[in-house]
Design a protein around this motif. Structure first.
Motif: not given
Length: 269
Positions: A22, A24-29, A55, A205, A207, A211
């Motif tokens: 959910s 993790a992709r946001l926090c990877a930025y 990550t 972000h 999504a 998601e």
């Protein structure tokens, strides 16, 4: 351990996979900027604190760094270990890390300082384990939150959700600090760090709504605990308001464009 820390352990217990699917992709930025700020490159001894699913650790290894990664939540370590086999991944909890003084050239923490009950003590511990003149780089969410970050909280509030007893109101007053550039700068300087610099990162972000809803629906983070602790009727009301408010961010194909803002700071020991 503070009441805030105990609450954090309960909030995240067993939720590594739900987070990975959910938020993790946001926090990877911010990861590339975070590693740049800590001057992570080939041969650098890097500590990644609060690695989550790994990550930042993976990105550090890709730069040729020698990476040690820790997280307080075992289900995160269970994900990060196999995902980043070239890193040394283990369970460890701030503000007491199992490392010697000045053991690392660089220490990074991506959205971890907002999950500790004693941020000054946590920063002092990061300062202890980095070598003299080594860099510490951190991200935290800015406050007030950007509109995309506030979406779930708006839905929770609109539904009249009640805070459960295991979720504290926040940090103790003597531990809290303003979540803006000057507040984070002052916090880092108060622990003896120098050459402190802080900037605000802003990004959109993208999504789909399901998601974005899957995180709170699975109990991830503070908002997820708020959702799961409600009665079925209130949970349904939260979801109804979430769908209603999501329309403000939806594009032609239903993909949400969610503005976010975070603080990125670095300092030298």
């Amino acid at each position: 351990m503070t009441g805030f820390d105990r609450s954090e352990r309960l909030i995240w217990a067993g939720r590594g996979a739900a987070y990975a699917g959910s938020f993790a992709r946001l926090c990877a930025y911010p990861v590339p900027q975070l590693l740049d700020a800590a001057e992570v490159g080939p041969g650098v001894r890097m500590l990644d604190v609060g690695t989550g699913p790994g990550t930042v650790a993976a990105a550090g290894c890709a730069r040729g760094a020698r990476v040690v990664a820790v997280d307080a939540e075992p289900s995160m370590v269970d994900l990060a270990g196999p995902a980043v086999p070239e890193a040394d991944v283990r369970v460890a909890v701030l503000p007491e890390l199992p490392f010697g003084d000045a053991e690392f050239d660089a220490v990074v923490g991506n959205f971890v300082l907002n999950h500790v009950g004693r941020p000054r003590a946590a920063l002092a511990e990061l300062r202890r384990v980095v070598r003299p003149d080594g860099w510490i780089a951190l991200t935290i969410w800015a406050a007030p939150p950007a509109p995309g970050q506030a979406l779930i909280g708006r839905a929770i509030q609109a539904a009249g959700a009640v805070r459960p007893p295991h979720l504290p109101a926040g940090l103790a007053p003597d531990e809290d600090f303003p979540r803006d550039e000057s507040g984070l700068t002052g916090l880092m300087e108060s622990t003896g760090l120098r050459e402190v610099a802080c900037e605000t990162l802003r990004w959109d972000h993208r999504a789909d709504a399901e998601e974005w809803w899957s995180g709170p629906a699975s109990g991830v983070a503070f908002g997820g605990q708020m959702v799961q602790s409600q009665t079925p009727r209130t949970r349904a009301e939260i979801k109804r308001h979430f769908d209603l408010f999501s329309a403000e961010f939806a594009g032609p194909e239903g993909v949400l464009t969610l503005p976010h803002a975070a603080l990125l700071a670095r300092a030298r020991r």
